[in-house]
Design a protein around this motif. Structure first.
Motif, mmCIF file in Angstrom:
data_model
loop_
_atom_site.group_PDB
_atom_site.id
_atom_site.type_symbol
_atom_site.label_atom_id
_atom_site.label_comp_id
_atom_site.label_asym_id
_atom_site.label_seq_id
_atom_site.Cartn_x
_atom_site.Cartn_y
_atom_site.Cartn_z
ATOM 1 N N UNK A 138 53.347 53.302 31.231
ATOM 2 C CA UNK A 138 53.082 51.870 31.041
ATOM 3 C C UNK A 138 52.022 51.347 32.003
ATOM 4 N N UNK A 139 51.421 52.251 32.768
ATOM 5 C CA UNK A 139 50.456 51.801 33.779
ATOM 6 C C UNK A 139 49.277 51.084 33.119
ATOM 7 N N UNK A 140 48.937 49.925 33.687
ATOM 8 C CA UNK A 140 47.801 49.148 33.187
ATOM 9 C C UNK A 140 46.886 48.707 34.324
ATOM 10 N N UNK A 141 47.178 49.186 35.545
ATOM 11 C CA UNK A 141 46.434 48.719 36.706
ATOM 12 C C UNK A 141 44.963 49.039 36.650
ATOM 13 N N UNK A 142 44.622 50.244 36.198
ATOM 14 C CA UNK A 142 43.199 50.622 36.158
ATOM 15 C C UNK A 142 42.448 49.760 35.148
ATOM 16 N N UNK A 143 43.002 49.625 33.954
ATOM 17 C CA UNK A 143 42.319 48.851 32.911
ATOM 18 C C UNK A 143 42.068 47.416 33.364
ATOM 19 N N UNK A 144 43.083 46.800 33.965
ATOM 20 C CA UNK A 144 42.947 45.400 34.352
ATOM 21 C C UNK A 144 42.035 45.226 35.571
ATOM 22 N N UNK A 145 42.126 46.154 36.526
ATOM 23 C CA UNK A 145 41.256 46.068 37.696
ATOM 24 C C UNK A 145 39.801 46.288 37.306
ATOM 25 N N UNK A 146 39.557 47.273 36.463
ATOM 26 C CA UNK A 146 38.193 47.533 36.004
ATOM 27 C C UNK A 146 37.647 46.337 35.224
ATOM 28 N N UNK A 147 38.473 45.751 34.357
ATOM 29 C CA UNK A 147 38.032 44.595 33.569
ATOM 30 C C UNK A 147 37.693 43.415 34.473
ATOM 31 N N UNK A 148 38.486 43.210 35.513
ATOM 32 C CA UNK A 148 38.225 42.117 36.452
ATOM 33 C C UNK A 148 36.899 42.328 37.168
ATOM 34 N N UNK A 149 36.651 43.533 37.632
ATOM 35 C CA UNK A 149 35.400 43.823 38.338
ATOM 36 C C UNK A 149 34.190 43.664 37.422
ATOM 37 N N UNK A 150 34.302 44.134 36.200
ATOM 38 C CA UNK A 150 33.180 44.028 35.272
ATOM 39 C C UNK A 150 32.936 42.577 34.861
ATOM 40 N N UNK A 151 33.995 41.773 34.822
ATOM 41 C CA UNK A 151 33.801 40.338 34.570
ATOM 42 C C UNK A 151 32.999 39.702 35.703
ATOM 43 N N UNK A 152 33.307 40.097 36.921
ATOM 44 C CA UNK A 152 32.574 39.573 38.073
ATOM 45 C C UNK A 152 31.102 39.939 37.989
ATOM 46 N N UNK A 153 30.820 41.183 37.580
ATOM 47 C CA UNK A 153 29.430 41.615 37.438
ATOM 48 C C UNK A 153 28.732 40.836 36.328
ATOM 49 N N UNK A 154 29.432 40.630 35.218
ATOM 50 C CA UNK A 154 28.812 39.985 34.054
ATOM 51 C C UNK A 154 28.598 38.494 34.254
ATOM 52 N N UNK A 155 29.552 37.820 34.905
ATOM 53 C CA UNK A 155 29.491 36.360 35.011
ATOM 54 C C UNK A 155 28.949 35.870 36.342
ATOM 55 N N UNK A 156 28.968 36.730 37.375
ATOM 56 C CA UNK A 156 28.573 36.271 38.699
ATOM 57 C C UNK A 156 29.583 35.322 39.309
ATOM 58 N N UNK A 157 30.832 35.382 38.849
ATOM 59 C CA UNK A 157 31.864 34.483 39.338
ATOM 60 C C UNK A 157 33.038 35.268 39.913
ATOM 61 N N UNK A 158 33.757 34.623 40.814
ATOM 62 C CA UNK A 158 34.955 35.233 41.405
ATOM 63 C C UNK A 158 36.027 35.402 40.342
ATOM 64 N N UNK A 159 36.758 36.506 40.404
ATOM 65 C CA UNK A 159 37.833 36.761 39.453
ATOM 66 C C UNK A 159 39.102 37.109 40.238
ATOM 67 N N UNK A 160 40.118 36.272 40.092
ATOM 68 C CA UNK A 160 41.390 36.480 40.781
ATOM 69 C C UNK A 160 42.394 37.056 39.806
ATOM 70 N N UNK A 161 42.975 38.169 40.169
ATOM 71 C CA UNK A 161 43.932 38.825 39.297
ATOM 72 C C UNK A 161 45.356 38.394 39.645
ATOM 73 N N UNK A 162 46.210 38.472 38.651
ATOM 74 C CA UNK A 162 47.634 38.294 38.910
ATOM 75 C C UNK A 162 48.168 39.556 39.592
ATOM 76 N N UNK A 163 49.407 39.510 40.013
ATOM 77 C CA UNK A 163 50.046 40.662 40.639
ATOM 78 C C UNK A 163 49.893 41.902 39.760
#
Length: 409
Positions: free
Chosen positions: A63-88
């Protein structure tokens, strides 16, 4: 101003909490001492390596989803130039001393951009706070079963929040994509007769929620003359883009039958009263007479166009300004003014995203525009448009849409 006596590399290494720097390719560029200590890795084990090669996901957790969500958050930061705060997020770490043994960890990550001189993301600041012990202790140390129940409940709620955030991001991203496609379809490149060169630019605001209703238009008039206009709809997203399309089409038609820009804006103002969301739209319309070498203009609350003369001086056309569309309780005829131009002059129309900055007087932005025009005035319309955007848009990215026309007269 940067203090040259501060060793910023030493400051970074001493920062409390786990902080790492990654490239847009998600490779480690550096990590502070706490990051190395708490992950039990050396700097040499990190530098230049892909984050998920250093910290692969636990293969024993289906059920691990940590990599997918962490990678998506980082790529959003690259694409938008904005800070991205993840949930737990749960992301287990392999014990470096016992390969194949995975240790359960919970993290609270934040990804923030570091922009380079070109305004693009050069680095990602990846700050993570480990909260594993906090979750395990949640509910009290004396009742291990209750603590485990509360731990599971907290984690479940955090996962639900992350899923809601992901759905909202997808919805906003879709709206932005549709709005940008609509704007691109309605803002084509100018199709002039070749006698006069023109350049147009549209730059959307940074961020997924800031697509607005800026537009430009160039329309051929009877007798071989030209109407040039820009406008700015109040609001954001797909609704503003839709209103923009209606107003742009209506003004383009009105310019072809009106005897001047003021009458065209009169017709547009009456039409705007029947279009939801069109209130307080600002518009600037100009009619250019090539034979008489005159510009007739009228403004509905819009920033004044700039006329760059062949000698390098700049005049702002601000003698016919009235309130925005549908701003008055009753309709009143709009004023217009006329000015002459010399061959080789350049007319610049733009929306407020080019000159306005929060907390700054508009005259400061106009002075900045005039100075940039004076520096690049000998350039053709295409390089001049690029130079204006480079000089005037913030290096961190524009927070408001910007439409721009440069026309050699």
């Amino acid at each position: 101003m940067r203090n040259p006596q501060i060793d910023y590399a030493a400051v970074f290494r001493a920062l409390p909490g786990m902080v790492a720097l990654l490239t847009p390719a998600l490779e480690y560029a550096d990590a502070n001492d706490d990051f190395l200590r708490l992950t039990r890795r050396t700097r040499e084990q990190l530098l230049g390596r892909y984050i998920f090669d250093v910290f692969p996901e636990n293969p024993n957790d289906p059920a691990a989803a940590g990599r997918r969500e962490t990678e998506a958050s980082m790529l959003r930061t690259v694409a938008t130039g904005e800070r991205d705060t993840m949930a737990l997020v749960r992301y287990d770490i392999e014990d470096p001393d016992r390969p194949g043994r995975w240790q359960e960890h919970y993290w609270s990550p934040v990804n923030a951009p570091v922009l380079g001189p070109d305004g693009q993301v050069a680095l990602i600041v990846h700050r993570v706070e480990e909260i594993t012990e906090l979750i395990r202790a949640f509910g009290g140390r004396d009742d291990d079963s209750r603590a485990r129940v509360l731990e599971a409940e907290l984690y479940t709620r955090a996962r639900e929040l992350q899923e809601v955030n992901d759905r909202l991001r997808r919805a906003h991203a879709h709206e932005r994509e549709v709005a940008l496609s609509l704007q691109a379809a309605m803002l084509p490149a100018p199709d002039l007769d070749g006698r006069h060169a023109a350049a147009v630019r549209y730059r959307p605001a940074i961020g997924a929620l800031n697509v607005c209703g800026d537009w430009y238009d160039l329309a051929d008039l009877p007798g071989g003359n030209l109407a040039v206009a820009v406008g700015d709809v109040v609001g954001h997203g797909l609704a503003a883009a839709g209103v923009m399309g209606q107003l742009r089409s209506a003004l383009s038609a009105a310019c072809r039958v009106a005897d001047g820009p003021a009458r065209a804006l009169d017709a547009l103002g009456l039409y705007a009263r029947s279009v939801a969301g069109a209130e307080s739209t600002t518009v600037l319309a100009t009619f250019i007479d090539w034979d008489e070498r005159t510009i007739t203009y009228s403004s509905a609350g819009h920033p004044p166009p700039a006329l760059l003369h062949p000698d390098g001086t700049v005049t702002f056309l601000d003698q016919a300004t009235d309130p925005p569309l549908a701003a008055r309780p009753e309709h009143l005829p709009r004023p217009q003014a006329r000015t002459s131009f010399a061959e080789g002059a350049t007319l610049v129309l733009y929306t407020d995203g080019l000159i306005e900055r929060r907390g700054e007087d508009i005259d400061t932005g106009l002075d900045r525009l005039a100075a940039s025009l004076a520096r690049h005035g000998r350039s053709g319309p295409e390089p001049l448009a690029d130079a204006l955007l480079t000089d005037l848009l913030p290096p961190t990215g524009n927070t408001d849409d910007t439409a721009l026309i440069t026309l050699r007269l």
